[in-house]
Scaffold this active site. Structure first.
Site, PDB file in Angstrom:
ATOM      1  N   GLY A   6     -23.380 -23.404 -51.251  1.00  0.00           N
ATOM      2  CA  GLY A   6     -24.059 -22.686 -52.329  1.00  0.00           C
ATOM      3  C   GLY A   6     -24.291 -23.797 -53.545  1.00  0.00           C
ATOM      4  O   GLY A   6     -25.277 -23.938 -53.936  1.00  0.00           O
ATOM      5  N   ALA A   7     -23.200 -24.803 -53.562  1.00  0.00           N
ATOM      6  CA  ALA A   7     -23.151 -25.813 -54.521  1.00  0.00           C
ATOM      7  C   ALA A   7     -21.863 -26.629 -54.441  1.00  0.00           C
ATOM      8  O   ALA A   7     -20.948 -26.288 -53.685  1.00  0.00           O
ATOM      9  CB  ALA A   7     -23.174 -24.955 -56.161  1.00  0.00           C
ATOM     10  N   MET A   8     -22.009 -27.587 -55.099  1.00  0.00           N
ATOM     11  CA  MET A   8     -20.955 -28.644 -54.796  1.00  0.00           C
ATOM     12  C   MET A   8     -20.576 -29.421 -56.326  1.00  0.00           C
ATOM     13  O   MET A   8     -21.471 -29.672 -56.878  1.00  0.00           O
ATOM     14  CB  MET A   8     -21.135 -29.565 -53.795  1.00  0.00           C
ATOM     15  CG  MET A   8     -20.058 -30.582 -53.542  1.00  0.00           C
ATOM     16  SD  MET A   8     -18.386 -30.235 -52.977  1.00  0.00           S
ATOM     17  CE  MET A   8     -17.354 -31.250 -54.073  1.00  0.00           C
ATOM     18  N   GLU A   9     -19.218 -29.317 -56.606  1.00  0.00           N
ATOM     19  CA  GLU A   9     -18.875 -29.784 -57.966  1.00  0.00           C
ATOM     20  C   GLU A   9     -18.695 -31.034 -58.224  1.00  0.00           C
ATOM     21  O   GLU A   9     -18.134 -31.347 -59.079  1.00  0.00           O
ATOM     22  CB  GLU A   9     -17.539 -28.945 -58.164  1.00  0.00           C
ATOM     23  CG  GLU A   9     -16.337 -29.556 -57.568  1.00  0.00           C
ATOM     24  CD  GLU A   9     -16.118 -28.712 -56.348  1.00  0.00           C
ATOM     25  OE1 GLU A   9     -16.877 -28.001 -55.731  1.00  0.00           O
ATOM     26  OE2 GLU A   9     -14.753 -28.906 -55.822  1.00  0.00           O
ATOM     27  N   ASN A  10     -19.381 -32.143 -57.585  1.00  0.00           N
ATOM     28  CA  ASN A  10     -19.218 -33.638 -57.791  1.00  0.00           C
ATOM     29  C   ASN A  10     -19.169 -33.781 -59.344  1.00  0.00           C
ATOM     30  O   ASN A  10     -20.102 -33.212 -59.977  1.00  0.00           O
ATOM     31  CB  ASN A  10     -20.318 -34.216 -57.231  1.00  0.00           C
ATOM     32  CG  ASN A  10     -20.781 -33.908 -56.038  1.00  0.00           C
ATOM     33  OD1 ASN A  10     -19.878 -33.958 -54.906  1.00  0.00           O
ATOM     34  ND2 ASN A  10     -21.880 -33.157 -55.703  1.00  0.00           N
ATOM     35  N   HIS A  67     -18.994 -21.281 -61.813  1.00  0.00           N
ATOM     36  CA  HIS A  67     -17.867 -21.658 -60.919  1.00  0.00           C
ATOM     37  C   HIS A  67     -17.870 -23.008 -60.825  1.00  0.00           C
ATOM     38  O   HIS A  67     -16.690 -23.782 -60.862  1.00  0.00           O
ATOM     39  CB  HIS A  67     -18.500 -21.106 -59.445  1.00  0.00           C
ATOM     40  CG  HIS A  67     -17.333 -21.426 -58.364  1.00  0.00           C
ATOM     41  ND1 HIS A  67     -16.485 -20.594 -57.834  1.00  0.00           N
ATOM     42  CD2 HIS A  67     -17.224 -22.515 -57.620  1.00  0.00           C
ATOM     43  CE1 HIS A  67     -15.705 -21.116 -56.935  1.00  0.00           C
ATOM     44  NE2 HIS A  67     -16.156 -22.324 -56.651  1.00  0.00           N
ATOM     45  N   GLU A  68     -18.998 -23.803 -60.539  1.00  0.00           N
ATOM     46  CA  GLU A  68     -19.011 -25.145 -60.506  1.00  0.00           C
ATOM     47  C   GLU A  68     -18.522 -25.976 -61.824  1.00  0.00           C
ATOM     48  O   GLU A  68     -17.860 -27.062 -61.712  1.00  0.00           O
ATOM     49  CB  GLU A  68     -20.494 -25.794 -59.939  1.00  0.00           C
ATOM     50  CG  GLU A  68     -21.116 -25.293 -58.683  1.00  0.00           C
ATOM     51  CD  GLU A  68     -19.895 -25.314 -57.767  1.00  0.00           C
ATOM     52  OE1 GLU A  68     -19.201 -26.144 -57.555  1.00  0.00           O
ATOM     53  OE2 GLU A  68     -19.862 -24.163 -56.620  1.00  0.00           O
ATOM     54  N   HIS A 114     -14.844 -26.105 -61.900  1.00  0.00           N
ATOM     55  CA  HIS A 114     -14.171 -26.903 -61.303  1.00  0.00           C
ATOM     56  C   HIS A 114     -14.092 -28.370 -62.030  1.00  0.00           C
ATOM     57  O   HIS A 114     -13.369 -29.228 -61.578  1.00  0.00           O
ATOM     58  CB  HIS A 114     -15.099 -27.223 -60.070  1.00  0.00           C
ATOM     59  CG  HIS A 114     -14.949 -26.498 -58.926  1.00  0.00           C
ATOM     60  ND1 HIS A 114     -13.451 -26.291 -58.307  1.00  0.00           N
ATOM     61  CD2 HIS A 114     -15.677 -25.654 -58.043  1.00  0.00           C
ATOM     62  CE1 HIS A 114     -13.632 -25.498 -57.076  1.00  0.00           C
ATOM     63  NE2 HIS A 114     -14.690 -25.026 -57.125  1.00  0.00           N
ATOM     64  N   GLU A 118     -10.241 -23.398 -55.679  1.00  0.00           N
ATOM     65  CA  GLU A 118     -11.225 -22.418 -55.456  1.00  0.00           C
ATOM     66  C   GLU A 118     -10.961 -21.191 -55.910  1.00  0.00           C
ATOM     67  O   GLU A 118     -11.627 -20.340 -56.440  1.00  0.00           O
ATOM     68  CB  GLU A 118     -11.577 -22.540 -54.040  1.00  0.00           C
ATOM     69  CG  GLU A 118     -12.356 -23.711 -53.172  1.00  0.00           C
ATOM     70  CD  GLU A 118     -13.332 -23.950 -54.004  1.00  0.00           C
ATOM     71  OE1 GLU A 118     -14.160 -23.424 -54.794  1.00  0.00           O
ATOM     72  OE2 GLU A 118     -13.696 -25.443 -53.694  1.00  0.00           O
TER      73      GLU A 118
HETATM   74 ZN    ZN Z   1     -15.700 -24.026 -55.674  1.00  0.00          ZN
END
Ligand code: ZN
Length: 1035
Positions: free
Chosen positions: A438-442, A473-474, A477, A496
């Site tokens: 869905g997405a990635m929190e880099n 959410h991201e 993080h 998470e």
């Molecule tokens: Zn996450």
């Protein structure tokens, strides 16, 4: 990372479920031994030079006893224990589980403060083992292998302790986890991607310090062709070194003849080339078709959990934090992005431009590194000290406005809430056209699917809710995960669970109009459904292999993690205790790595000041064991007796569980049941406990607003009192409490504790229900049963079930409108009702949907279908051959991604077998339907009667292609397995599923989701056997 099974229409219904089975947990192998060495300092590697030509066990022991890599007694004891365990395990894997002193039941930690007695026992044990080993060694021709002492047989291969590198030399490390002797301090990474040939070259310079004296450096590298390697110790000269590679563990190593000494600094420089990945992890190539029909290529990264090693050699474990300086070259018509702001750009002699990014101002884990080379355009805005930008393909720039506004507000909220400012000067949110998660929190460069970041102005509030919630959410993080990181993937929930909890909490505060509460409630119900299975796992669970790491990305880490945080927050006094605790945790561990206990300790420290409950004591019962409790209430006058037991759905009667939880039981009664002040708290720590209520109390409702992670059984009288109260007045309970009763009674029916007749009795009150949460929960439960009956071809019962649903909800269905609706909650209610009505072929619904589709198709884009109704309308349209073709044509041209996804769900709901076969193939092929959408396609196809067996065949036939696209254990694979099997309920299907998965062997047979699938089919079978007669009688 956001897994994105959410979609605007059927979110609660989609699988998040794939759960671990403890049956599949292997006893620790040699490779498992490093599990407790996550924290520095720890067990150093054995030097292979000393073991290469010796019978291994004796040599290992000698070294374990005599070496001084460890500083103190404690570690000596620990390493000896490990070595003993290792030598035993090497000799006889068959006896590992019982003979090894190094098992989960007796972790080496028990050595940490050795008593004199322990030492004596240790020494005696060592003596026995040494003697045995020597005796065995003197037996003629005996070699030690994993298979034990073999009879002389010149042709039998002997498996070495240390593996063989690709060049034939001994590789100096046998474990999956890296040794702790070397720590990376900083990386300088230069990358030259070629989007024409889909390859890249790179140079990585790693500065390291020696933490324990050692003769080797072991790090990760996968599919990198290393062309040159140099090494420099301290201020010495750099010299060429040979890099060994052990592919199965994705590790590379350099061996030295002289020891690198504790405290020394050194530099390893590696030049390499590689292909851009054609899957969705590592440094991968992606593409999209622009508005003129041209294919545009780009390159992006997805490193979590284990793929940074595919882009650059590195110590690819979350505890090895370091700084990163990244340089990347590109064509002048492209841009490049990375975690940090750009420092400078230089034109290279070959005409390309090299962008150099600032060195990261924070230490970070490798999985958070990111870079993108693409032709994207940004829109930007300043928030405090941070420049927030949203990047997309140029033609979707105006779809980025909502994300920019939302992201900016949420960033401000988190800065204040955590009392720690986001530490970087920029924050980019990038929509990648072909992206799996869905997405990635880099850190500083969050990547998204287009669907989770881009919405049009006119998109429905429900579509905006999806974007807001993924962005929330991201962003969470950036603190939980990036600033403070779990030490190892066993505690993934610290990332998470927290990000999931914060996503709902922040949206409730910042965007109350998005009405996120219903979604969070249904997410908690679904987490319980999965955690009730015997194949579930503890929130904090040991993981070692890459597949096990992948499998941690499941509903237990995300939704159960978030649920138990909500429960904790709700049971603390005041509304600031929880916040104070997490601020303390973030400040104390800023830039560091943590384990679950660190969080509970921080919360306990803050809590102590109020002399309330011990958070650590309470919460460890929720994180260290799988499942959750069933609380049973029995009442005699003013005495209420509460008992707890493991709510365990299992078809295996022999399975017993003696687990106990420390449960903050909340309750309200008929004299005061709605306001938060009505809520009373009772802590149930033991098997049973009792409390007093006034004898005049008519009924009790436990688990006020369902903030606790447990199910309640009220007994016959208790249920009867609640049902009678609700039938007189639905408003005696909050809508969350009503939804929780519905969820609980279906769960109890599945467990076999209440008859289905009682379920129907409760549902009788539904004719007066108008709130979203109870209605959607009841519909979801009834639809599940309907589909099971449908798949079993119980046509008489299917017809009666349909009549029952339409009768119970018919008047509410008829009240729904087909025009734009502003309230998110009403949209959720409407789409759930109409989706059910149309799927049951209710005449009125079908007619409305058909006419709306006709107007839409003929309007040439000028008429819009309300966002929450699109899926219903497209699904109805897709049932006609002509409209299916029209819809496919629209799909290929659609620009709004959320709309496009709903068209896809419509297309996949067709009952035409040719179209079904086509759409499954197209999803795998990836041209017209992007491959990341394949799990959605399969899930939708499986819901229909015509498609579910096709889909199951398709999965079996294409398994190898599927696991090439989606890693074994990944959420996508979990979703596919769940979709294909969760509606099966016959012995024949059970056998088919069992046979297929066991034939896979290392290609996936060991996955938890396989175990869950088998368990679910058995439970379906049992439920059908027990309830078909009741259904026949009562429906
Ligand atoms: Zn996450």
């Amino acid at each position: 990372m956001d897994l994105f099974d959410s979609n605007s229409a059927d979110r609660a219904n989609l699988p998040r479920n794939m759960i671990e089975n403890s049956m599949f947990e292997e006893e620790p192998d040699v490779v498992d031994l490093a599990k407790d060495s996550a924290a520095f300092p720890a067990f150093p590697a054995l030097d292979p030079d000393e073991v290469a030509y010796e019978p291994r066990s004796s040599r290992l022991l000698v070294r374990g006893l005599g070496e001084n890599d460890m500083d103190d007694e404690e570690e000596d004891c620990e390493s000896s224990a490990r070595l003993l365990g290792m030598s035993f395990m090497n000799r006889s894997s068959a006896h590992r589980s019982t003979s090894s002193p190094y098992t989960r039941q007796a972790p080496p930690r028990s050595c940490s403060r050795p008593s004199a007695r322990t030492m004596v026992v240790c020494v005696l044990f060592l003596v026995i083992v040494v003697s045995m080993t020597m005796v065995l060694n003197f037996l003629p021709g005996c070699n030690f292998t994993r298979a034990g002492c073999r009879k002389p047989n010149k042709t039998a291969p002997i498996e070495p302790v240390y593996p063989i590198s690709t060049n034939g030399e001994l590789f100096p490390w046998a474990l999956l986890r890296l040794p702790r002797s070397i720590r990376p301090l900083s990386y300088d990474i230069t990358l030259n991607p070629d989007l024409g040939s889909m390859t890249f070259t790179g140079r990585t310079v790693i500065n390291m310090s020696v933490f324990h004296s050692t003769k080797r450096i072991v790090l990760h590298g996968a599919n990198l062709n290393i062309t040159k390697a140099t090494f420099k110790l301290g201020d010495g000269q750099a010299s060429n070194v040979t890099v060994l590679e052990y592919k199965p563990n994705q590790q590379i190593a350099v061996k030295f003849s002289q020891e690198l000494k504790t405290g020394q600094y050194c530099v390893l420089t590696l030049d390499y080339s590689a292909s851009l990945s054609h899957t969705y992890d590592g440094f991968y190539n992606s593409s999209y078709t622009d508005k003129d029909g041209n294919k545009r290529v780009l390159a992006a990264t997805q490193f979590e959990p284990l793929s940074a090693r595919k882009a650059f050699p590195c110590f690819d474990e979350p505890a090895f934090k370091a700084t990163f300086l990244i340089k990347i070259s590109r064509k002048s018509n492209y841009i490049s992005l990375s975690n940090m702001p750009k420092a400078k750009s230089t034109v290279l002699p070959n005409g390309l431009v090299q962008d150099e990014f600032e060195r990261t101002s924070v230490n970070m884990s490798t999985y958070l590194v990111a870079f993108v080379v693409a032709d994207f355009s940004p829109i930007s805005k300043n928030v405090s000290e941070t420049l927030v930008s949203v990047y997309s393909v140029p033609e979707k720039k105006e779809h980025a406005v909502y994300a920019l506004e939302t992201g900016s507000k949420l960033l401000e909220f988190y800065n204040n809430f955590f009392e720690i400012n986001y530490p970087l000067k920029k924050l980019d949110l990038v929509a990648i056209p072909d992206f799996l998660a869905g997405a990635m929190e880099n850190w500083g460069l969050i990547t998204f699917r287009e669907t989770t970041l881009l919405v049009g102005n006119e998109s429905s509030p429900l579509d905006k809710q999806v974007v807001a919630s993924v962005v929330a959410h991201e962003l969470a993080h950036q603190w939980f995960g990036n600033l403070v990181t779990m030490s190892w993937w066993n505690d993934l929930w610290l990332n998470e669970g927290f990000a999931t909890y914060m996503q709902y909490m922040s949206l409730q505060t910042v965007f109350p109009q998005l009405d996120i509460g219903n979604l969070f409630l249904s997410v908690r119900f679904r987490a319980m459904d999965k955690d009730a299975l015997n194949s579930s796992h503890a929130v904090s669970t040991e993981v070692n292999t890459p597949e096990q790491v992948e499998e941690m990305f499941d509903s237990v880490s995300y939704e159960k993690g978030a649920s138990i945080l909500l429960m904790l927050n709700a049971s603390l006094p005041g509304d600031q205790q929880f916040r104070k605790g997490i601020i303390q945790y973030l400040k104390q561990f800023s830039g560091l790595n943590t384990e679950t206990d660190d969080l509970w300790n921080s919360l306990t420290e803050v809590e102590l000041s109020t002399q309330h409950l011990n958070v650590s004591e309470m919460m460890s019962s929720w994180t260290s064991q799988k499942g959750f409790p069933l609380v049973t209430v029995s009442r005699k006058g003013d005495q209420v007796e509460l008992t707890q037991e493991h709510f365990l759905l299992t078809s295996d009667k022999a399975t017993h569980s003696s687990s106990l939880w420390n449960i903050p039981v909340t309750y309200v009664n008929d004299s005061c049941s709605l306001a938060p002040e009505c809520r009373q708290l009772f802590t149930l720590k033991n098997k049973s406990g009792s409390l007093k209520v006034p004898a005049s109390v008519k009924w009790l409702k436990l688990n006020y607003r369902n903030t606790g992670f447990y199910i309640v059984h009220y007994g016959d009288e208790g249920w009867a009192a609640l049902i009678s109260a609700l039938s007189q007045n639905v408003s005696v309970l909050t809508h969350e409490d009503r939804a929780s009763l519905i969820h609980n009674i279906f769960a109890l029916s599945r467990l076999g504790r209440v008859s289905f007749h009682l379920v129907l009795n409760l549902l009788n009150y539904m004719s007066n229900e108008t709130e979203t949460a109870p209605v959607t929960e009841a519909l979801l439960q009834l639809n599940t049963i309907y589909r099971l009956l449908d798949k079993r071809q119980e046509s008489a019962l299917v017809a009666r079930m349909k009549n029952y649903i339409l009768k119970a909800f018919g008047s509410l269905m008829n009240k729904q409108t087909w025009v734009e609706e502003e309230s998110v909650s009403k949209q959720e209610l409407r789409s759930a009702l109409l989706r059910t009505a149309c799927s049951l072929k209710e005449e009125n619904c079908i007619q409305h949907a058909q006419s709306l589709f006709k107007q839409y198709a003929e309007s040439n884009g000028t008429i819009r279908i309300p966002g929450d109704l699109q899926e219903v309308v497209f699904t109805v349209a897709a049932q006609s051959e002509r409209d299916w073709a029209t819809l496919l044509n629209m799909y290929s041209k659609a620009t709004y991604d959320s709309e496009k996804r709903k068209m896809l769900r419509g297309l996949a709901s067709t009952q035409d077998t040719q179209s079904l076969v086509w759409i499954l193939k197209a999803g795998l092929n990836g041209d017209i339907i992007q491959t990341p959408e394949l799990p959605l396609v399969i899930a939708t196809v499986c819901n229909g009667f015509a498609g579910y067996l096709f889909a199951w065949d398709f999965i079996q036939q294409n398994w190898d292609s599927l696991i090439e696209k989606f890693p074994v254990g990944s959420f996508a694979i979990q979703t596919i397995i769940k979709s294909a099997t969760s509606q099966l309920s016959t012995q024949a299907h059970l056998l088919q599923v069992q046979t297929f998965f066991s034939s896979l062997k290392e290609r996936g047979s060991q996955m938890r989701s396989v175990q869950e699938a088998l368990e679910t089919i058995r439970l379906n079978q049992r439920w059908m056997d027990q309830n078909l007669p009741t259904l026949q009688k009562w429906l």
